[in-house]
Every structure is written in structure tokens, then in C-alpha cells.
Design a protein around this motif. Structure first.
Motif, PDB file in Angstrom:
ATOM      1  N   GLN A 130      15.633  -0.377  10.394  1.00 29.56           N
ATOM      2  CA  GLN A 130      14.777  -0.800  11.520  1.00 29.56           C
ATOM      3  C   GLN A 130      14.019   0.406  12.078  1.00 29.56           C
ATOM      4  O   GLN A 130      12.811   0.330  12.359  1.00 29.56           O
ATOM      5  CB  GLN A 130      15.633  -1.450  12.613  1.00 29.56           C
ATOM      6  CG  GLN A 130      16.254  -2.786  12.191  1.00 29.56           C
ATOM      7  CD  GLN A 130      17.291  -3.291  13.182  1.00 29.56           C
ATOM      8  OE1 GLN A 130      18.100  -2.510  13.702  1.00 29.56           O
ATOM      9  NE2 GLN A 130      17.282  -4.599  13.445  1.00 29.56           N
ATOM     10  N   VAL A 134       9.833   1.289  12.322  1.00 24.08           N
ATOM     11  CA  VAL A 134       9.071   1.725  13.502  1.00 24.08           C
ATOM     12  C   VAL A 134       8.324   3.013  13.177  1.00 24.08           C
ATOM     13  O   VAL A 134       7.126   3.145  13.424  1.00 24.08           O
ATOM     14  CB  VAL A 134       9.991   1.909  14.729  1.00 24.08           C
ATOM     15  CG1 VAL A 134       9.207   2.490  15.900  1.00 24.08           C
ATOM     16  CG2 VAL A 134      10.623   0.573  15.127  1.00 24.08           C
ATOM     17  N   LYS A 135       9.049   3.961  12.585  1.00 22.64           N
ATOM     18  CA  LYS A 135       8.448   5.274  12.309  1.00 22.64           C
ATOM     19  C   LYS A 135       7.247   5.162  11.368  1.00 22.64           C
ATOM     20  O   LYS A 135       6.224   5.803  11.582  1.00 22.64           O
ATOM     21  CB  LYS A 135       9.522   6.183  11.694  1.00 22.64           C
ATOM     22  CG  LYS A 135       9.032   7.567  11.332  1.00 22.64           C
ATOM     23  CD  LYS A 135      10.158   8.411  10.711  1.00 22.64           C
ATOM     24  CE  LYS A 135       9.557   9.597   9.967  1.00 22.64           C
ATOM     25  NZ  LYS A 135      10.560  10.272   9.127  1.00 22.64           N
ATOM     26  N   HIS A 136       7.373   4.341  10.325  1.00 24.55           N
ATOM     27  CA  HIS A 136       6.303   4.228   9.329  1.00 24.55           C
ATOM     28  C   HIS A 136       5.333   3.092   9.637  1.00 24.55           C
ATOM     29  O   HIS A 136       4.451   2.794   8.829  1.00 24.55           O
ATOM     30  CB  HIS A 136       6.904   4.040   7.932  1.00 24.55           C
ATOM     31  CG  HIS A 136       7.614   5.271   7.442  1.00 24.55           C
ATOM     32  ND1 HIS A 136       6.977   6.314   6.845  1.00 24.55           N
ATOM     33  CD2 HIS A 136       8.926   5.627   7.518  1.00 24.55           C
ATOM     34  CE1 HIS A 136       7.851   7.260   6.543  1.00 24.55           C
ATOM     35  NE2 HIS A 136       9.048   6.874   6.938  1.00 24.55           N
ATOM     36  N   ASP A 137       5.497   2.444  10.768  1.00 19.68           N
ATOM     37  CA  ASP A 137       4.657   1.307  11.148  1.00 19.68           C
ATOM     38  C   ASP A 137       4.624   0.275  10.011  1.00 19.68           C
ATOM     39  O   ASP A 137       3.559  -0.190   9.599  1.00 19.68           O
ATOM     40  CB  ASP A 137       3.236   1.766  11.505  1.00 19.68           C
ATOM     41  CG  ASP A 137       2.628   0.890  12.612  1.00 19.68           C
ATOM     42  OD1 ASP A 137       3.384   0.415  13.478  1.00 19.68           O
ATOM     43  OD2 ASP A 137       1.402   0.688  12.609  1.00 19.68           O
ATOM     44  N   PHE A 139       4.943  -2.764   9.839  1.00 18.05           N
ATOM     45  CA  PHE A 139       4.737  -4.134  10.310  1.00 18.05           C
ATOM     46  C   PHE A 139       3.545  -4.108  11.248  1.00 18.05           C
ATOM     47  O   PHE A 139       3.145  -3.046  11.727  1.00 18.05           O
ATOM     48  CB  PHE A 139       5.972  -4.649  11.080  1.00 18.05           C
ATOM     49  CG  PHE A 139       6.308  -3.794  12.276  1.00 18.05           C
ATOM     50  CD1 PHE A 139       5.848  -4.106  13.542  1.00 18.05           C
ATOM     51  CD2 PHE A 139       7.057  -2.640  12.120  1.00 18.05           C
ATOM     52  CE1 PHE A 139       6.121  -3.296  14.628  1.00 18.05           C
ATOM     53  CE2 PHE A 139       7.337  -1.825  13.214  1.00 18.05           C
ATOM     54  CZ  PHE A 139       6.875  -2.152  14.459  1.00 18.05           C
ATOM     55  N   ILE A 149      13.242  -6.570   6.542  1.00 18.21           N
ATOM     56  CA  ILE A 149      14.308  -5.596   6.791  1.00 18.21           C
ATOM     57  C   ILE A 149      15.632  -6.078   6.187  1.00 18.21           C
ATOM     58  O   ILE A 149      16.319  -5.320   5.494  1.00 18.21           O
ATOM     59  CB  ILE A 149      14.427  -5.307   8.305  1.00 18.21           C
ATOM     60  CG1 ILE A 149      13.187  -4.533   8.774  1.00 18.21           C
ATOM     61  CG2 ILE A 149      15.710  -4.534   8.612  1.00 18.21           C
ATOM     62  CD1 ILE A 149      13.091  -4.323  10.275  1.00 18.21           C
ATOM     63  N   ARG A 183       8.781  -2.348  -4.909  1.00 18.90           N
ATOM     64  CA  ARG A 183       7.681  -3.331  -4.853  1.00 18.90           C
ATOM     65  C   ARG A 183       8.044  -4.598  -5.613  1.00 18.90           C
ATOM     66  O   ARG A 183       7.757  -5.710  -5.169  1.00 18.90           O
ATOM     67  CB  ARG A 183       6.398  -2.725  -5.440  1.00 18.90           C
ATOM     68  CG  ARG A 183       5.816  -1.648  -4.555  1.00 18.90           C
ATOM     69  CD  ARG A 183       4.380  -1.297  -4.920  1.00 18.90           C
ATOM     70  NE  ARG A 183       3.923  -0.274  -3.997  1.00 18.90           N
ATOM     71  CZ  ARG A 183       3.774   1.005  -4.323  1.00 18.90           C
ATOM     72  NH1 ARG A 183       3.998   1.418  -5.547  1.00 18.90           N
ATOM     73  NH2 ARG A 183       3.382   1.874  -3.404  1.00 18.90           N
ATOM     74  N   MET A 186      10.873  -6.535  -3.726  1.00 23.02           N
ATOM     75  CA  MET A 186      10.511  -7.025  -2.382  1.00 23.02           C
ATOM     76  C   MET A 186       9.396  -8.066  -2.440  1.00 23.02           C
ATOM     77  O   MET A 186       8.919  -8.526  -1.400  1.00 23.02           O
ATOM     78  CB  MET A 186      10.069  -5.853  -1.496  1.00 23.02           C
ATOM     79  CG  MET A 186      11.199  -4.927  -1.056  1.00 23.02           C
ATOM     80  SD  MET A 186      12.511  -5.782  -0.125  1.00 23.02           S
ATOM     81  CE  MET A 186      11.574  -6.377   1.295  1.00 23.02           C
ATOM     82  N   ALA A 195       1.245  -4.765   5.428  1.00 17.53           N
ATOM     83  CA  ALA A 195       1.888  -3.474   5.751  1.00 17.53           C
ATOM     84  C   ALA A 195       2.653  -2.915   4.551  1.00 17.53           C
ATOM     85  O   ALA A 195       3.440  -1.990   4.709  1.00 17.53           O
ATOM     86  CB  ALA A 195       2.818  -3.648   6.945  1.00 17.53           C
ATOM     87  N   TYR A 196       2.404  -3.471   3.361  1.00 19.43           N
ATOM     88  CA  TYR A 196       3.239  -3.122   2.206  1.00 19.43           C
ATOM     89  C   TYR A 196       3.365  -1.618   1.979  1.00 19.43           C
ATOM     90  O   TYR A 196       4.452  -1.110   1.724  1.00 19.43           O
ATOM     91  CB  TYR A 196       2.681  -3.772   0.937  1.00 19.43           C
ATOM     92  CG  TYR A 196       2.669  -5.282   0.956  1.00 19.43           C
ATOM     93  CD1 TYR A 196       3.829  -5.999   1.248  1.00 19.43           C
ATOM     94  CD2 TYR A 196       1.520  -6.005   0.674  1.00 19.43           C
ATOM     95  CE1 TYR A 196       3.822  -7.393   1.252  1.00 19.43           C
ATOM     96  CE2 TYR A 196       1.508  -7.390   0.667  1.00 19.43           C
ATOM     97  CZ  TYR A 196       2.655  -8.079   0.959  1.00 19.43           C
ATOM     98  OH  TYR A 196       2.647  -9.454   0.961  1.00 19.43           O
ATOM     99  N   SER A 197       2.234  -0.928   2.043  1.00 16.83           N
ATOM    100  CA  SER A 197       2.253   0.505   1.738  1.00 16.83           C
ATOM    101  C   SER A 197       3.222   1.224   2.684  1.00 16.83           C
ATOM    102  O   SER A 197       3.993   2.095   2.271  1.00 16.83           O
ATOM    103  CB  SER A 197       0.824   1.053   1.874  1.00 16.83           C
ATOM    104  OG  SER A 197       0.743   2.389   1.472  1.00 16.83           O
ATOM    105  N   ASN A 198       3.217   0.842   3.936  1.00 19.77           N
ATOM    106  CA  ASN A 198       4.104   1.461   4.914  1.00 19.77           C
ATOM    107  C   ASN A 198       5.550   1.002   4.746  1.00 19.77           C
ATOM    108  O   ASN A 198       6.487   1.782   4.977  1.00 19.77           O
ATOM    109  CB  ASN A 198       3.632   1.113   6.334  1.00 19.77           C
ATOM    110  CG  ASN A 198       2.320   1.784   6.683  1.00 19.77           C
ATOM    111  OD1 ASN A 198       1.835   2.628   5.935  1.00 19.77           O
ATOM    112  ND2 ASN A 198       1.738   1.410   7.814  1.00 19.77           N
ATOM    113  N   ILE A 199       5.735  -0.244   4.370  1.00 15.43           N
ATOM    114  CA  ILE A 199       7.103  -0.758   4.172  1.00 15.43           C
ATOM    115  C   ILE A 199       7.777   0.000   3.035  1.00 15.43           C
ATOM    116  O   ILE A 199       8.941   0.397   3.133  1.00 15.43           O
ATOM    117  CB  ILE A 199       7.071  -2.282   3.882  1.00 15.43           C
ATOM    118  CG1 ILE A 199       6.604  -3.052   5.119  1.00 15.43           C
ATOM    119  CG2 ILE A 199       8.450  -2.776   3.439  1.00 15.43           C
ATOM    120  CD1 ILE A 199       6.357  -4.545   4.881  1.00 15.43           C
ATOM    121  N   GLU A 201       7.145   2.983   2.081  1.00 10.62           N
ATOM    122  CA  GLU A 201       7.489   4.326   2.581  1.00 10.62           C
ATOM    123  C   GLU A 201       8.771   4.292   3.398  1.00 10.62           C
ATOM    124  O   GLU A 201       9.634   5.161   3.276  1.00 10.62           O
ATOM    125  CB  GLU A 201       6.345   4.880   3.441  1.00 10.62           C
ATOM    126  CG  GLU A 201       5.190   5.397   2.619  1.00 10.62           C
ATOM    127  CD  GLU A 201       4.026   5.881   3.485  1.00 10.62           C
ATOM    128  OE1 GLU A 201       4.241   6.175   4.680  1.00 10.62           O
ATOM    129  OE2 GLU A 201       2.911   5.951   2.949  1.00 10.62           O
TER     130      GLU A 201
END
Lengths: 211, 735
Positions: A130, A134-137, A139, A149, A183, A186, A195-199, A201
Motif C-alpha cells: 500500500q 502511494v509513493k509511486h502514485d 493509482f 494491491i 505485467r 497482473m 497507472a500500469y507503469s507506476n504499479i 514500479e
């Protein structure tokens, strides 16, 4: 609506039905055991634990695990995006495995141990996954997020357990965490905000921390 | 506050909080599942009942009979609402088709009944017992077939249907190098993750709805209008919205049916549109047929540019304004645009993320790539040759700021554009043919008046309230950052409450106007609060500096909270705009770069790299703004490669009306994405000097994918989405 016991399926109709859907050869028998859609709901007792807390419910047999969580236990962190297994927003962890809670009935989970987003961490005390979101945004609107998550936490466990995926090149060695593996595994969790790229990460970071 | 002269130095320029990549303030709520969406308001009113919607099974015609007897008699059923039970209803001015159909049916899956029951399962079971007989009417469902009957829709202020400058026909006929091509884009669906959902509760004549809506005041207005009750009797609450993309701009059937169901059942009722109902019940982005003609000199100067678009909608609907960007994007003395609208009896067409530009640029930016190739000029150089710093239709009207060339230059360096082969189908990586493509991103910056109030209490807590919405855009965060910056406090001292019609009316979320406009409204309210604080502390507000939780003036230093010691102070204002958006063309710009691999054997396309370079004024929060852009790039990738509502042109509906058959990008489709924001501020836009960025990312990205596929394979596909069947037969020899 006639009593289902009175429905007469002649042989010809049954053959047509069975032929149209070979996967349902026992359709006649199934039809007979279906409860009628009208009348008093058939309630059944079921008890399972959710996030470590025991719950005993007398619940409509038609109620999905998703609706049991959201409408009966008011654990609304688990989301209803499609209600038929196409989006992943309702993903929860049942006995260690991620599932779409909309595709399973509550009464099928006697004695199960269910973990929902609320059981992973709280707003004041976030689970590492979680916090990484937040850190990688990872969402935007937040509606697919609990499913992403829960799915991600269980997905990393699947890799750790050596379960291969479609992109695992070598089935004789254990799968390792990679962006391609994440990838692929998920892809049952849709994020329309994109937001895939950030998820990826966020999950890569958590996987690294788990070592 | 009236914003009618360019912004000068102001407290936002400090950028101690604004402009910083802060985490979302609502992040912990969203990742812990404690952010409450519309269907999840279990504790706001007791005794909530469940509604289930029945949609029409025909596209056009009449309900000849509807038998509710069995449904009404089913266990747990509290009420059944149809058009007959509902009585006379109005229609909101933003709805084309009525939200509750019957006896006339305007489109497939138009709601015709709501069953209200004690439980969801009971409502669903009872809905299946409703027997409906229809008299099916004849409808028109095929855009291609209806194209020749399309007519000129009425002009709208901001976008006249037809435009013409110079002598397009003459110049095009004389041009030594010309392109005349037709492109198509399909119907597309917002497909946001949270279905449209509402809980409605009546208290006497007062109605409260908890819903999922981007535009709170529009929703209140249109709900009151539809129900025929005063606006003052309606409260709408929309604190969290699980995605909108334009699909939740307007009042939809869930809201109306929840209100009608609650009135009939005399209990609060909640309704979520079932996923398979959403695509045909609600709005979609209409398909387009676009013809583009470009004429240029041999050295690449455009002398004539023309763009025509055909789209369809229900009677009294509007066109997809796909020609919009072509009026502004490139120079050329002779130009024309035109739109024609066919009556189609498909579900209602309306705004979806970057309406106009998103499908328009999917065509125009392929055309630019094609034209560059004809001219033998690099596509980026061709665009630079035809850059304009003024509105090409009105050369005395400059852009407030236009750095499109720089976006391309920065992006070309970063992406390795110089390694691109101008000849297609030259690069191979294993089983992949590899190509790169670029396209311009362009979207106008719209400004909308927006109000807020800001309260300071004795503990130094600053509370902002406005009916602004956060649809994932980051409104909570950038509004908190704005208030923190203006009042010199940390984000931990700011509380932001949004999405309640009892708060001042904001710009709302749409057209990428929300971020800049809503924070500008908060800025204005903060100026008022700063004045109140200064007055209370006995200092001159123009000299006061607000920083570190203190107010400083001369050699005096006072805690901010001291001003509210004897009671809270409130600043309230609305920011309204003069005509700076008329004297100056305000737009946002970007350059998209995409690398694809196309499988030599199967023609499957995979996106390997994506980069966007954006010029969009001050970026209020680089972290949330970047997310907006990558999300839009993702949706644009979907538009390029997979998204298409399949029209059943005999029965008149979108066949693939769920998330399995309407394919949207999933994790495996999207690579790592990169975004660069040019460092800039635009003082013409607002005191925030920011512009919209939420839609810029989808504009042009589809063409960048298409151009990359051409570069990889030498195959030019002009009909989206670019699925493998359109490539397979023409693929280069796999050996």
C-alpha cells in the motif's frame, strides 16, 4: 413461474441444449436443482474469517463473496467493477490465493480465511505494498486499487512459490520477479486510469525489499 | 476576483508546496480501501434498499406492453418504477435521450424499469420476471451508410460547424505536393472502473443523492429539472469518483432511478448500473469518418489544409468536433474545416476524454506523417516548418505560449529519433519488426469560473470547501497544495473537502479545465482569507508574508492561528475570467514518441517504449500530473490498437458491451512510460499560471502508434483500431 419440479424437458430439447453446449451435459439435472428465482430466499449458514475476525452469516445462497463482504460486513474496500470476473477490482485473498470475489458464492467458503484490503493495512499503518502504491502514485481514481494491491501481494507469493506464468521462459527453473512477469500476472486487474507503469514500479520495489 | 490582466508575481511563485511532487493527500484512504464511493455510503442514512435496472432490448420503437405482476409479487420487492409509475418527467438540458424510456424507446438498453427490493439478489431476480413486449421500429445505425444523409449541425459559439480562410480549393488544386486521405475512428467507451452508482434519500420534499459525478452543479441542475423540483431541494454529494473520463459529466439513469425508486419505496434506495448495461445505457465517444487534404510547396510549406468530419448521434445530439485542432495546429494561408452530423439511433454520443482532439489528431497526425514522407522531409522537421505562433485563422491573435517545436526537440533527443530509418521496415529485433513514430499533442486550455471558501481555525487548521471533484486527477492534493502555499502552512495543516453541492460552485472536472480553474478559485478565496487575517492582526495585507505557519510584516512575527483565536476566519471568493482567452489563444502542447514491435509472423503489435514531452504551463504537482499523462497515453494506446465498440447495424446496439469484449489496455499491453514537462508558467491562463494537462496525454498518441507501425512494417492503416487482421496480408516477407 412453475415449480422447477414440474418442468418437463423432453429428450429432444435436452439433446439440443446439450449439443449447443457440450460442456453442460448434465443440464437437465442442473436445471432441476436450481432454486426458483421467486419466493422466499433460501438462506444458508456460513462462517469464515475475514482479516482475522470470525463471522457467522445466515446468507442468501445467491450472495457472492463480494456482496457478503460489501453489503453484509460493510467491508467496502473490495470493489465491484463488473460483477462477472472481467476486471479484477474485487480481488481478495482466500486461503492464500487471490480470487475474484464476484465469481464465487459466499456459502462456498465455509471455514475459509479471507484477507481483504482492510486486512493488509490501515490508512495510518500501511502494508508495504500500500505504501509503495502511494509513493509511486500507482493509482488515480482509486477504484481498482484495492484489487491491484491484493492481487499484487498474492502474485509475488506465487512467484516465490515457483509457479510459472505464460512469460516464464524456462519451466525447469523457478520464475523470478521481473517487469514482464509482473505485467503478465497482473493483467487480470484492469486500471482504466492507466497507472500500469507506476504499479509495476511499486510492485518491483516491494519485491526487491522482500528479497 | 476577476482575472482580466496577465498574472504578475504572487505567492504561488514561491513553489515551496505548489509545483512539488507531493504524494496524494487522499492516497492512504484509497490504498487502504477506506475512501468511500457512491455505493458504499452505508452509514449516511438507515434502511437502504436496492435497485436493479432493466434496459430496453430494442434500439428503437415502443414498449407495447409491460407486465410487472410477477416482479411486484416476488419476495422482498418494495416497488417497481417505470415511466408510467414515474409520471411526468422533464429532461436535463445536457441529456440528449431521456434517462427513463417507455413507451417510446430511443436507444438500446435505455432504462425502462427499476425494481426496488430488500436485497440486491431479490431485486435482480425480480427484474428478470418483468415481461416486456416491443413494437420494434426502424432505425439508422450505420455511419458509413448514413454519411450521405448527414447534415450541417448548428454552429456553437466556440466551434462553428464550417470554417474557411483564403481559397482552400484553389490553393489545394495548385499545390505541387498533395495528400487526400480518409481516416476512420470507431465508437469508444469510457469504461471507467466504477459503474455509475447513486444512493438517494428523500426527507419530505428534500432529496439527497450520494453519487459519482464529475460536475456537481450540473448534476443538481439537471436532476431538479428532470424531477420538476426546485434546485434548492436537491443536494448532491460526490466525494470520490471511480473514474469518469467524461462518462460522468452528466446526470445519468442511476441518479434519476435511485431518486424515483426511493420516492416509490419510501426508503433510501441505491442503484449501480450493471456493467453489461453501461456501454449502451450511457454515453460514448462517437465514431468518425474524416477526410484530410493537405497541399504544400516542394520545400514543405503548407499552402492548403482541409479537414472534414462526419459523425452521428441521436436526434438533437451533436457532432464529434474532430476538426477542432486543425484550425489551430499548423500554418497555411488557405484552410477549411467542416463537420456533418448524421442521425443515428445508437446510444447517445457525447464527450469522452479530449472530445474532438482525441479522434481528430488520430487522423491529422497520420496525415502529417504521410505528407512528410511524400515531401521527403523528416516528420518532425515538417511540423517545425509549419509551426505558427499565431492563430492561423486570425494572425493578429497570438498563442499565449507555444513551445511545440521544443517539445519535439527535447523528445527527439531523449528518444533517439535520429536512429529512426526514414525508409520503413528496416529494423528487426528477433521476431519483431521495430519502428518508431512521433505525433504532436494539442489540446486547448479552457478556463471556467470557480468558487471556494477557506476557513482558518484557532488550531491553525485551514479547511477548504468547494464542490470541485477528484476523479483521480489529484484535485484533493493540488487544492491542498494551493491553500498551503497561499497561507504558508504545511500540507498537514490543510483539510480539503470536495464534491458537495452545499459548497461553493466550482469549475468541476472536465475538458482538462479542472486543475487550473479550481485551484485558481481556491487562490482567490485564500487572498480573501489573507486579507481577513491581516486585518485581524492589524497589519497591511500587501506587506504580510505568510510562511512557516506564521504571518510576518516588517519586524513583526505572529503565528497564523493567532488570527483565529477569537473565532474562525473565512475567505470566500469566485475567480472569474475576462477575455484573455479571447485575445490570446491558450492551448497546451506536447510531442509523443512511440516504439513498437510488430511480430513478423502474426502481425501482433506490442508497444515497447513511450515518451511524452508536454508544455502545459505550471505543473502544480509533477507526480499527479505525470500520472494524468501516462494514463491518457494508455487510453490512447487502447484507441490505437484495440478499442472499438462493434455496432450491430441491424439491431442497433454495441455488441461488445462489457469489459471482456470491449478490450482496454491491461498491464501486459503497456511498457514503462516516460513524461517530461517543460519548465514554464503561463501568466495568461490564471493566477496559478497553470494549464490543463489531463487530456493532453491522449491527444496524438494514437497517431504516434500508427506512425510507428508504419515505420516498422511499411503498412499504412487509416482505420482504427490497428488490429493484426488489418496488417497481416500486407506484412513484409518474414524471412
Amino acid at each position: 413461474m412453475p415449480d422447477p419440479g414440474e418442468i418437463e424437458l423432453n429428450r429432444r430439447a435436452l439433446m439440443v441444449a446439450a449439443g449447443a453446449c457440450a460442456a453442460l451435459p448434465a443440464m437437465g439435472a442442473n436445471a432441476r436443482s436450481q432454486p426458483a428465482p421467486v419466493g422466499t430466499p433460501v438462506l444458508a449458514d456460513v462462517s469464515f474469517s475475514v482479516n482475522g475476525q470470525q463471522h457467522a452469516l445466515a446468507i442468501d445462497t445467491r450472495t457472492t463473496l463480494l456482496d457478503a463482504l460489501r453489503e453484509h460486513l460493510h467491508l467496502t474496500g473490495t470493489k465491484k467493477g463488473c460483477d462477472h470476473g472481467q476486471c479484477g477490482a474485487c480481488t481478495v485473498i482466500v486461503d492464500g490465493q487471490r480470487i475474484n470475489s464476484c465469481l464465487t458464492l459466499a456459502i462456498m467458503h465455509q471455514s475459509a480465511s479471507v484477507t481483504t484490503i482492510e486486512g493488509l493495512g490501515t490508512a495510518d499503518n500501511l502494508h508495504p505494498m500500500q505504501a509503495a502504491f502511494v509513493k509511486h502514485d500507482g493509482f488515480q481514481c482509486g477504484y481498482c486499487t484495492p484489487g491491484q494491491i491484493c492481487s499484487g501481494v498474492a502474485m509475488l507469493d506465487e512467484i516465490k512459490a515457483g509457479i510459472p506464468s505464460h512469460v516464464t521462459a524456462d519451466l525447469t527453473t523457478a520464475a523470478a520477479v521481473s517487469e514482464a512477469e509482473i505485467r503478465e500476472r497482473m493483467s487480470g486487474n484492469i486500471c482504466r486510469c492507466g497507472a500500469y507503469s507506476n504499479i509495476v514500479e511499486a510492485m518491483t520495489e516491494v519485491a526487491g525489499r522482500q528479497g | 476576483m476577476k482575472f482580466d490582466t496577465p498574472a504578475t508575481q504572487n505567492p504561488i511563485d514561491r513553489q515551496t508546496v505548489v509545483g512539488q511532487p507531493r504524494d496524494r493527500v487522499d492516497g492512504p484512504l484509497k490504498v487502504s480501501g477506506t475512501a468511500r464511493y457512491a455505493y458504499e455510503q452505508h452509514d449516511v442514512v438507515p434502511n437502504q434498499a436496492y435497485g436493479y435496472v432493466l434496459g430496453a432490448a430494442i434500439a428503437k420503437g415502443r414498449v407495447s406492453s409491460i407486465d410487472l405482476k410477477s416482479a411486484k409479487a416476488a419476495a422482498g420487492v418494495l416497488a417497481v418504477v417505470t415511466a408510467k409509475e414515474a409520471g411526468k418527467l422533464g429532461k436535463g438540458k445536457r441529456n440528449t435521450a431521456k434517462l427513463l424510456g417507455g413507451p417510446e424507446i430511443d436507444h438500446y438498453h435505455q432504462a425502462i424499469a427499476l425494481v426496488v427490493a430488500e436485497t440486491f439478489e431479490q431485486a435482480r431476480a425480480a427484474a428478470s420476471l418483468i415481461r416486456v413486449d416491443y413494437a420494434t421500429g426502424r432505425g439508422s445505425f450505420d455511419l458509413e451508410a448514413a454519411k450521405d444523409r448527414a447534415t450541417k449541425p448548428p454552429d456553437e459559439d466556440s466551434s462553428p460547424t464550417d470554417t474557411s480562410v483564403g481559397d482552400f480549393s484553389g490553393a489545394f488544386a495548385k499545390a505541387p505536393v498533395t495528400l487526400d486521405q480518409t481516416y476512420t475512428t470507431p465508437d469508444q467507451s469510457h469504461a471507467m472502473m466504477e459503474p455509475h452508482a447513486s444512493l438517494a434519500a428523500w426527507e419530505g420534499e428534500k432529496l439527497t443523492v450520494w453519487t459519482s459525478n464529475q460536475m456537481v452543479d450540473w448534476g443538481v441542475t439537471d436532476l431538479a429539472q428532470t424531477l420538476g423540483i426546485p434546485k434548492s431541494n436537491v443536494r448532491l454529494v460526490s466525494p470520490f469518483i471511480g473514474g469518469g473520463f467524461g462518462g460522468k459529466l452528466f446526470l445519468r439513469a442511476d441518479v434519476l432511478l435511485a431518486a424515483l425508486g426511493a420516492r416509490a419505496a419510501k426508503r433510501p434506495v441505491k442503484v449501480a448500473l450493471q456493467r453489461p448495461l453501461m456501454i449502451n445505457n450511457t454515453t460514448h465517444r462517437p465514431a468518425t469518418i474524416q477526410r484530410i487534404r493537405v497541399g504544400a510547396t516542394k520545400d514543405g510549406k503548407i499552402t492548403a489544409i482541409g479537414h472534414e468530419s462526419w459523425s452521428g448521434d441521436l436526434p438533437d445530439g451533436g457532432p464529434e468536433v474532430a476538426v477542432q485542432q486543425t484550425r489551430l495546429l499548423y500554418a497555411g494561408a488557405n484552410r477549411m474545416t467542416a463537420m456533418r452530423l448524421a442521425v443515428l439511433d445508437l446510444p447517445e454520443g457525447n464527450a469522452m476524454r479530449a472530445p474532438g482532439e482525441a479522434p481528430g489528431l488520430m487522423a491529422l497526425e497520420i496525415a502529417m506523417d504521410e505528407m512528410a514522407e511524400k515531401l521527403g522531409i523528416d516528420p518532425i522537421a515538417f511540423r517545425a516548418l509549419n509551426d505558427t505562433q499565431v492563430d492561423p485563422e486570425k494572425p493578429k491573435r497570438p498563442f499565449s505560449m507555444r513551445r511545440l517545436d521544443e517539445c519535439f526537440k527535447v523528445g527527439a533527443d531523449r528518444f533517439g529519433w535520429s536512429r529512426r530509418s526514414a525508409r520503413p521496415a528496416q529494423s528487426r529485433d528477433g521476431r519483431w519488426l521495430v519502428g518508431i513514430g512521433a505525433a504532436a499533442a494539442f489540446r486547448n486550455n479552457l478556463v471556467m469560473k470557480s468558487a471556494a471558501w477557506v476557513r482558518l481555525d484557532a488550531n491553525g487548521i485551514v479547511t477548504v470547501e468547494t464542490d470541485m471533484t477528484d476523479i483521480g486527477t489529484g484535485s484533493y492534493t493540488i487544492i491542498a497544495q494551493t491553500a498551503a502555499e497561499m497561507l504558508g502552512v504545511g500540507l498537514d495543516k490543510v483539510v480539503v473537502r470536495l464534491g458537495d453541492s452545499t459548497f461553493p460552485v466550482s469549475a468541476g472536472s472536465g475538458g482538462q479545465w479542472g486543475g487550473n480553474s479550481s485551484t485558481a478559485g481556491v487562490y482567490a478565496a485564500c487572498i480573501k482569507l489573507r486579507e481577513a487575517v491581516a486585518q485581524k492582526l492589524g497589519i497591511n495585507s500587501t506587506e504580510a508574508e505568510f510562511a512557516d505557519g506564521e504571518v510576518r510584516a516588517g519586524n513583526r512575527n505572529m503565528p497564523l492561528a493567532q488570527a483565529a483565536a477569537s473565532g474562525p476566519l473565512v475567505g470566500e471568493d469566485i475567480l472569474e475570467y475576462g477575455n484573455l482567452d479571447k485575445t490570446h489563444q491558450q492551448s497546451t502542447f506536447g510531442a509523443h514518441f512511440v516504439e513498437v514491435g510488430v511480430d513478423v509472423a502474426t502481425a501482433e503489435t506490442r508497444i515497447r517504449r513511450m515518451l511524452a514531452v508536454c508544455s502545459a504551463g505550471r505543473i502544480l504537482n509533477p507526480k499527479t500530473a505525470r500520472s494524468q499523462v501516462i494514463g491518457a497515453m494508455t487510453m490512447g494506446a487502447g484507441a490505437a490498437l484495440m478499442e472499438e465498440l462493434a455496432v450491430d447495424s441491424r439491431r442497433g446496439f454495441f455488441v461488445n458491451h462489457d469489459l471482456a469484449s470491449y478490450e482496454v489496455p491491461v498491464h501486459a499491453d503497456i511498457p514503462h512510460q516516460e513524461v517530461i514537462f517543460l519548465d514554464e508558467t503561463d501568466p495568461m491562463s490564471s493566477p496559478m499560471k497553470a494549464k490543463g494537462v489531463g487530456e493532453l496525454g491522449i491527444c496524438g498518441v494514437g497517431s504516434a502508434v500508427a506512425n510507428a507501425i508504419y515505420n516498422a512494417t511499411g503498412i499504412r492503416v487509416r482505420d482504427y483500431p490497428i488490429t493484426l487482421d488489418k496488417l497481416l496480408e500486407r506484412m513484409p516477407d518474414a524471412a
